[in-house]
Design a protein around this motif. Sequence first.
Motif, short mmCIF file in Angstrom:
data_model
loop_
_atom_site.label_atom_id
_atom_site.label_comp_id
_atom_site.label_asym_id
_atom_site.label_seq_id
_atom_site.Cartn_x
_atom_site.Cartn_y
_atom_site.Cartn_z
N ASP A 34 0.84 -1.20 0.00
CA ASP A 34 0.00 0.00 0.00
C ASP A 34 0.88 1.25 0.00
OD1 ASP A 34 -1.97 1.94 0.33
OD2 ASP A 34 -2.41 1.40 2.41
N PRO A 35 1.49 1.58 -1.16
CA PRO A 35 2.39 2.73 -1.20
C PRO A 35 1.72 4.04 -0.76
CG PRO A 35 2.61 1.45 -3.20
CD PRO A 35 1.46 0.88 -2.44
N GLU A 36 0.47 4.24 -1.13
CA GLU A 36 -0.20 5.49 -0.74
C GLU A 36 -0.42 5.55 0.76
OE1 GLU A 36 -0.58 8.22 -2.56
OE2 GLU A 36 0.48 7.04 -4.06
N GLY A 37 -0.75 4.43 1.37
CA GLY A 37 -0.90 4.39 2.83
C GLY A 37 0.42 4.65 3.52
N MET A 38 1.50 4.08 2.99
CA MET A 38 2.81 4.30 3.57
C MET A 38 3.23 5.75 3.38
SD MET A 38 5.36 3.06 5.25
CE MET A 38 5.27 1.27 5.11
N ARG A 39 2.93 6.33 2.21
CA ARG A 39 3.25 7.75 1.97
C ARG A 39 2.53 8.63 2.99
NH1 ARG A 39 2.42 8.33 -3.50
NH2 ARG A 39 4.65 8.22 -3.90
N ALA A 40 1.27 8.32 3.26
CA ALA A 40 0.51 9.09 4.25
C ALA A 40 1.11 8.94 5.64
CB ALA A 40 -0.95 8.64 4.24
N ALA A 41 1.57 7.73 5.98
CA ALA A 41 2.19 7.52 7.28
C ALA A 41 3.49 8.31 7.40
CB ALA A 41 2.46 6.03 7.50
N VAL A 42 4.30 8.31 6.35
CA VAL A 42 5.55 9.07 6.34
C VAL A 42 5.25 10.57 6.48
CG1 VAL A 42 7.51 9.77 4.90
CG2 VAL A 42 6.90 7.34 5.10
N THR A 43 4.28 11.03 5.74
CA THR A 43 3.88 12.44 5.83
C THR A 43 3.41 12.78 7.24
OG1 THR A 43 3.28 12.49 3.50
CG2 THR A 43 2.31 14.19 4.91
N GLY A 44 2.72 11.86 7.87
CA GLY A 44 2.22 12.08 9.23
C GLY A 44 3.32 12.31 10.26
N VAL A 45 4.46 11.68 10.07
CA VAL A 45 5.54 11.84 11.05
C VAL A 45 6.59 12.86 10.61
CG1 VAL A 45 5.23 9.56 12.06
CG2 VAL A 45 6.90 9.87 10.22
N THR A 46 6.45 13.41 9.40
CA THR A 46 7.45 14.38 8.91
C THR A 46 6.83 15.69 8.45
OG1 THR A 46 7.36 13.50 6.65
CG2 THR A 46 9.00 12.53 8.15
N ALA A 47 5.58 15.92 8.78
CA ALA A 47 4.85 17.08 8.25
C ALA A 47 5.57 18.40 8.49
CB ALA A 47 3.45 17.12 8.84
N ASP A 48 6.20 18.58 9.65
CA ASP A 48 6.87 19.84 9.95
C ASP A 48 8.09 20.09 9.06
OD1 ASP A 48 5.00 20.26 11.90
OD2 ASP A 48 6.32 19.66 13.55
N GLU A 49 8.66 19.02 8.53
CA GLU A 49 9.85 19.13 7.68
C GLU A 49 9.59 18.47 6.33
OE1 GLU A 49 10.10 17.65 10.77
OE2 GLU A 49 11.20 19.10 11.95
N SER A 50 8.40 18.61 5.81
CA SER A 50 8.02 17.90 4.58
C SER A 50 8.91 18.25 3.38
CB SER A 50 6.55 18.15 4.24
OG SER A 50 6.33 19.53 3.99
N ASP A 51 9.52 19.43 3.39
CA ASP A 51 10.40 19.79 2.28
C ASP A 51 11.70 18.98 2.27
OD1 ASP A 51 11.16 21.18 4.63
OD2 ASP A 51 12.22 22.69 3.45
N HIS A 52 11.97 18.23 3.35
CA HIS A 52 13.16 17.39 3.44
C HIS A 52 12.90 15.98 2.89
CE1 HIS A 52 15.69 19.76 6.43
NE2 HIS A 52 14.57 20.46 6.35
N VAL A 53 11.64 15.63 2.64
CA VAL A 53 11.28 14.25 2.33
C VAL A 53 10.69 14.14 0.93
CG1 VAL A 53 9.89 12.27 3.08
CG2 VAL A 53 10.80 13.86 4.78
N ALA A 54 11.17 13.15 0.19
CA ALA A 54 10.61 12.84 -1.13
C ALA A 54 10.28 11.36 -1.15
CB ALA A 54 11.61 13.17 -2.23
N THR A 55 9.16 11.01 -1.77
CA THR A 55 8.76 9.61 -1.87
C THR A 55 8.44 9.28 -3.32
OG1 THR A 55 6.45 10.16 -1.41
CG2 THR A 55 7.81 9.53 0.48
#
Length: 101
Positions: A34-55
């Motif tokens: 479930d890549p979209e679910g995993m992307r949402a989970a990653v976003t959930g724990v990195t939201a404050d620094e989202s510009d540092h994360v690419a998926t």
Amino acid sequence: MRVLSEEEISTALVSLAHWEHRAGSLARLAPTGDPEGMRAAVTGVTADESDHVATQAAPEGLVVRVATPGAGVTETDVELAARIEQTIEMGGSDARPRPPR
């Protein structure tokens, strides 16, 4: 933010066994059906620094890359990778914080 040296990155990777240093970022494949679910989970724990994360979705899951824009790998990126790792190990999309009621 100070960019970490190769030695500092290598030391950090000792505690991030599934991660590797490539092209100025820390990267990991998060295996999931479930890549979209995993992307949402990653976003959930990195939201404050989202510009540092690419998926990017991959056949085996989701590739996650962490780096400071325009700089490379910093201590913030190592901390983000550790948070993401914890989320992956806890089950990804099942580990997302529940929305407030």
